[in-house]
Motif scaffolding. Structure first.
Motif, PDB file in Angstrom:
ATOM      1  N   GLN A  94      32.448   4.176   8.804  1.00 34.93           N
ATOM      2  CA  GLN A  94      31.956   5.548   8.802  1.00 34.93           C
ATOM      3  C   GLN A  94      30.634   5.582   8.039  1.00 34.93           C
ATOM      4  OE1 GLN A  94      33.542   8.360  10.037  1.00 34.93           O
ATOM      5  NE2 GLN A  94      35.519   7.502  10.622  1.00 34.93           N
ATOM      6  N   HIS A  95      29.650   6.263   8.619  1.00 36.16           N
ATOM      7  CA  HIS A  95      28.343   6.302   7.974  1.00 36.16           C
ATOM      8  C   HIS A  95      27.728   7.683   8.130  1.00 36.16           C
ATOM      9  CE1 HIS A  95      24.418   5.130   6.534  1.00 36.16           C
ATOM     10  NE2 HIS A  95      23.860   5.577   7.638  1.00 36.16           N
ATOM     11  N   THR A  96      27.219   8.230   7.012  1.00 35.89           N
ATOM     12  CA  THR A  96      26.509   9.505   7.026  1.00 35.89           C
ATOM     13  C   THR A  96      25.013   9.234   7.144  1.00 35.89           C
ATOM     14  OG1 THR A  96      28.224  10.534   5.666  1.00 35.89           O
ATOM     15  CG2 THR A  96      26.093  11.659   5.797  1.00 35.89           C
TER      16      THR A  96
ATOM     17  N   GLU B  82      22.204  13.146  14.284  1.00 38.01           N
ATOM     18  CA  GLU B  82      21.667  14.165  13.395  1.00 38.01           C
ATOM     19  C   GLU B  82      21.801  13.762  11.935  1.00 38.01           C
ATOM     20  OE1 GLU B  82      23.613  17.811  14.270  1.00 38.01           O
ATOM     21  OE2 GLU B  82      22.810  17.955  16.311  1.00 38.01           O
ATOM     22  N   GLU B  83      20.778  14.069  11.181  1.00 37.89           N
ATOM     23  CA  GLU B  83      20.793  13.829   9.743  1.00 37.89           C
ATOM     24  C   GLU B  83      21.954  14.585   9.096  1.00 37.89           C
ATOM     25  OE1 GLU B  83      18.163  15.123   5.823  1.00 37.89           O
ATOM     26  OE2 GLU B  83      17.317  15.333   7.857  1.00 37.89           O
ATOM     27  N   GLY B  84      22.654  13.919   8.169  1.00 38.21           N
ATOM     28  CA  GLY B  84      23.742  14.545   7.440  1.00 38.21           C
ATOM     29  C   GLY B  84      25.080  14.486   8.134  1.00 38.21           C
ATOM     30  N   HIS B  85      25.090  14.064   9.395  1.00 36.44           N
ATOM     31  CA  HIS B  85      26.346  13.973  10.132  1.00 36.44           C
ATOM     32  C   HIS B  85      26.946  12.585   9.929  1.00 36.44           C
ATOM     33  CE1 HIS B  85      28.884  15.755  13.371  1.00 36.44           C
ATOM     34  NE2 HIS B  85      29.244  14.485  13.486  1.00 36.44           N
ATOM     35  N   THR B  86      28.273  12.525   9.852  1.00 42.66           N
ATOM     36  CA  THR B  86      28.964  11.249   9.687  1.00 42.66           C
ATOM     37  C   THR B  86      29.449  10.736  11.041  1.00 42.66           C
ATOM     38  OG1 THR B  86      29.657  11.818   7.442  1.00 42.66           O
ATOM     39  CG2 THR B  86      30.875  10.059   8.558  1.00 42.66           C
ATOM     40  N   TYR B  87      29.118   9.490  11.325  1.00 47.75           N
ATOM     41  CA  TYR B  87      29.482   8.863  12.605  1.00 47.75           C
ATOM     42  C   TYR B  87      30.226   7.562  12.340  1.00 47.75           C
ATOM     43  CZ  TYR B  87      25.784  11.894  14.447  1.00 47.75           C
ATOM     44  OH  TYR B  87      24.997  12.967  14.775  1.00 47.75           O
ATOM     45  N   ARG B  88      31.082   7.211  13.271  1.00 45.99           N
ATOM     46  CA  ARG B  88      31.624   5.860  13.291  1.00 45.99           C
ATOM     47  C   ARG B  88      30.598   4.965  13.974  1.00 45.99           C
ATOM     48  NH1 ARG B  88      35.504   5.251  16.588  1.00 45.99           N
ATOM     49  NH2 ARG B  88      36.748   3.677  15.544  1.00 45.99           N
TER      50      ARG B  88
ATOM     51  N   ALA C 145      31.657   8.882  27.886  1.00 43.08           N
ATOM     52  CA  ALA C 145      32.268   8.920  26.559  1.00 43.08           C
ATOM     53  C   ALA C 145      32.017  10.278  25.929  1.00 43.08           C
ATOM     54  CB  ALA C 145      31.711   7.800  25.680  1.00 43.08           C
ATOM     55  N   GLN C 146      32.682  10.524  24.811  1.00 41.71           N
ATOM     56  CA  GLN C 146      32.454  11.704  23.997  1.00 41.71           C
ATOM     57  C   GLN C 146      31.671  11.293  22.761  1.00 41.71           C
ATOM     58  OE1 GLN C 146      33.461  15.118  24.486  1.00 41.71           O
ATOM     59  NE2 GLN C 146      33.648  14.308  26.563  1.00 41.71           N
ATOM     60  N   PHE C 147      30.659  12.085  22.407  1.00 40.24           N
ATOM     61  CA  PHE C 147      29.821  11.785  21.241  1.00 40.24           C
ATOM     62  C   PHE C 147      29.935  12.933  20.241  1.00 40.24           C
ATOM     63  CE2 PHE C 147      25.912  11.207  18.805  1.00 40.24           C
ATOM     64  CZ  PHE C 147      25.929   9.821  18.617  1.00 40.24           C
ATOM     65  N   PRO C 148      30.046  12.614  18.940  1.00 46.83           N
ATOM     66  CA  PRO C 148      30.207  13.677  17.929  1.00 46.83           C
ATOM     67  C   PRO C 148      28.979  14.586  17.845  1.00 46.83           C
ATOM     68  CG  PRO C 148      30.810  11.524  17.044  1.00 46.83           C
ATOM     69  CD  PRO C 148      30.126  11.272  18.344  1.00 46.83           C
ATOM     70  N   GLY C 149      29.250  15.877  17.710  1.00 52.63           N
ATOM     71  CA  GLY C 149      28.187  16.856  17.540  1.00 52.63           C
ATOM     72  C   GLY C 149      28.554  17.873  16.480  1.00 52.63           C
ATOM     73  N   GLU C 150      27.737  18.888  16.338  1.00 51.81           N
ATOM     74  CA  GLU C 150      27.981  19.915  15.327  1.00 51.81           C
ATOM     75  C   GLU C 150      29.271  20.675  15.591  1.00 51.81           C
ATOM     76  OE1 GLU C 150      26.569  20.805  12.506  1.00 51.81           O
ATOM     77  OE2 GLU C 150      25.174  19.140  12.622  1.00 51.81           O
ATOM     78  N   ALA C 151      29.547  20.958  16.837  1.00 55.77           N
ATOM     79  CA  ALA C 151      30.753  21.710  17.191  1.00 55.77           C
ATOM     80  C   ALA C 151      31.673  20.827  18.020  1.00 55.77           C
ATOM     81  CB  ALA C 151      30.381  22.980  17.955  1.00 55.77           C
ATOM     82  N   GLY C 152      32.300  19.871  17.378  1.00 54.97           N
ATOM     83  CA  GLY C 152      33.204  18.992  18.106  1.00 54.97           C
ATOM     84  C   GLY C 152      32.465  17.816  18.716  1.00 54.97           C
ATOM     85  N   THR C 153      32.711  17.565  19.993  1.00 55.29           N
ATOM     86  CA  THR C 153      32.070  16.458  20.685  1.00 55.29           C
ATOM     87  C   THR C 153      31.444  16.959  21.979  1.00 55.29           C
ATOM     88  OG1 THR C 153      34.084  15.854  21.906  1.00 55.29           O
ATOM     89  CG2 THR C 153      33.741  14.788  19.763  1.00 55.29           C
ATOM     90  N   PHE C 154      30.552  16.163  22.528  1.00 53.61           N
ATOM     91  CA  PHE C 154      29.986  16.485  23.825  1.00 53.61           C
ATOM     92  C   PHE C 154      29.946  15.220  24.672  1.00 53.61           C
ATOM     93  CE2 PHE C 154      26.484  15.527  20.938  1.00 53.61           C
ATOM     94  CZ  PHE C 154      25.697  14.637  21.649  1.00 53.61           C
TER      95      PHE C 154
END
Length: 380
Positions: free
Chosen positions: A110-112, A131-137, A225-234
């Motif tokens: 996990q990385h922010t 996006e800056e500040g978002h945590t992703y795998r 695939a689904q990619f993480p976003g501000e409101a869930g995934t897209f």
């Protein structure tokens, strides 16, 4: 185009069906019997190189500046045109980036994202939406690289790999280790840069090597695939039309995937692999000269069709192993080459036992290091 799916990644059926055969072992490229492979210098000749036997189909008319067709199992080059011509690779260079960095970054990390990690993304770059500040795998970031050709995801992964310049150095060393001597890396994402070049030969080498890494093979054959976003995934979708069948390009039967690219200097580029009748072929098409951005897919289709029809009816004109160093790989190289599945916690690919353990030593050290921290007119 984005399409909503469930939160679980949708993997193309061909990826699951050929999981075993994608892991082409180095033994498959060992000593051959039968036809003698010509020296690598044959592929340095200009023009089309092919050695047909009676009954061989004619090579299709291809407008690309450079192209190559090879057997991924044996490494035999079945035909090529200006195979070592040095050209801008666009995002097909991300194949070398993945070969170099995948073994060091387990997908479950996990990385922010920090602002400095997104600095320097080229103007007009293809982006997945990091996006800056978002945590992703890390696994999410790799999907962004392979499906959306996201230069933003490449920048973050390169930062995790030790930085942009460190990644360039390691990519260059990896290319040389594989015998890819035409490649000069300047920008790991493939964005147009002075003196950044590769060749149809080198890109085929990278594509073939990628199929031996089950994580690489899984990512490059993922259609959606689904990619993480501000409101869930897209939803994100692979831009390789031969894989998805989008924009009027028919899906190619048995296509495994790999990587497409485009920049204003490189034009359209593509490395593609497909399996049929127990044989896997890899083709490279660089900068078709006929009009239309979809020409690269149709020319790759024609070369794949020809390759499957010509198998056993042509003598090889070279080998993808022809320029590899005969020296024994270093311990570090052996560990890097041994990276396997299961790292992102979602893979249901076969376990590889001892090899996975070797890769895990380096990966574990990286995880501890990361936990110690808080926390151009081109398109590709």
């Amino acid at each position: 185009m984005t399409i909503g799916f469930s939160s679980r990644v949708l993997v193309s059926a061909c990826a699951l069906g050929v999981a075993g055969v994608l892991m082409i072992t180095p033994a498959a490229a060992g000593p051959r019997t039968g036809a003698t492979v010509p020296q690598p210098s044959v592929l340095y000749r200009s023009g089309t190189q092919v050695r047909p036997l009676p009954g061989a189909p004619e090579v299709p008319d291809v407008s690309a500046l450079s192209w190559l067709v090879a057997d991924a199992g044996t490494g035999d080059v079945l035909a090529a045109h200006d195979a070592h011509r040095k050209l801008p690779p666009a995002s097909t260079l991300k194949t070398l980036f993945a070969l170099t960095v995948l073994p060091t970054l387990p997908g479950g990390i996990q990385h922010t994202v920090r602002a400095e990690e997104l600095a320097g993304v080229g103007e007009g770059s293809s982006l997945v939406g990091v996006e800056e500040g978002h945590t992703y795998r890390v696994a999410d970031l790799w999907r962004g690289v392979f499906l959306s050709s996201g230069n933003d995801a490449v920048h973050v992964l390169a930062s995790l790999n030790g930085g942009w310049h460190t990644t360039v150095t390691r990519m260059q060393a990896k290319a040389r280790d594989l015998g890819a001597r035409d490649t000069h890396v300047v920008s790991p994402d493939g964005y147009d840069a002075p003196d950044q070049v590769s060749s149809a030969y080198d890109l085929a080498v990278f594509g073939r090597a990628g199929l031996r890494n089950p994580d690489f093979a899984r990512y490059c054959s993922t259609a959606s695939a689904q990619f993480p976003g501000e409101a869930g995934t897209f939803g994100i979708e692979n831009t390789n039309r031969l894989l998805t069948g989008e924009d009027g390009v028919a899906r190619y039967p048995g296509l495994i995937g790999i990587k497409n690219g485009y920049t204003s200097e490189a034009g359209n580029t593509l490395v593609a692999a497909a399996r049929r009748g127990g044989r896997t072929l890899v083709v490279t098409v660089m900068n078709p000269q006929e009009d239309g951005g979809l020409t690269v897919y149709e020319e790759a289709r024609g070369l794949l069709d020809w390759g499957f029809g010509a198998a056993g009816r042509v003598e090889p004109v070279g080998s993808l192993d022809g320029l590899r160093s005969a020296a024994r790989p270093s311990a570090a190289a052996a560990v890097a080459a041994a990276a396997t599945t299961g790292q992102d916690g979602e893979s249901d690919w076969p376990d590889t036992g001892v090899i996975a353990g070797a890769a895990g030593l380096g990966a574990g050290a990286l995880v501890l290091a990361l936990r110690g921290k808080s926390g151009r007119a081109s398109r590709d």
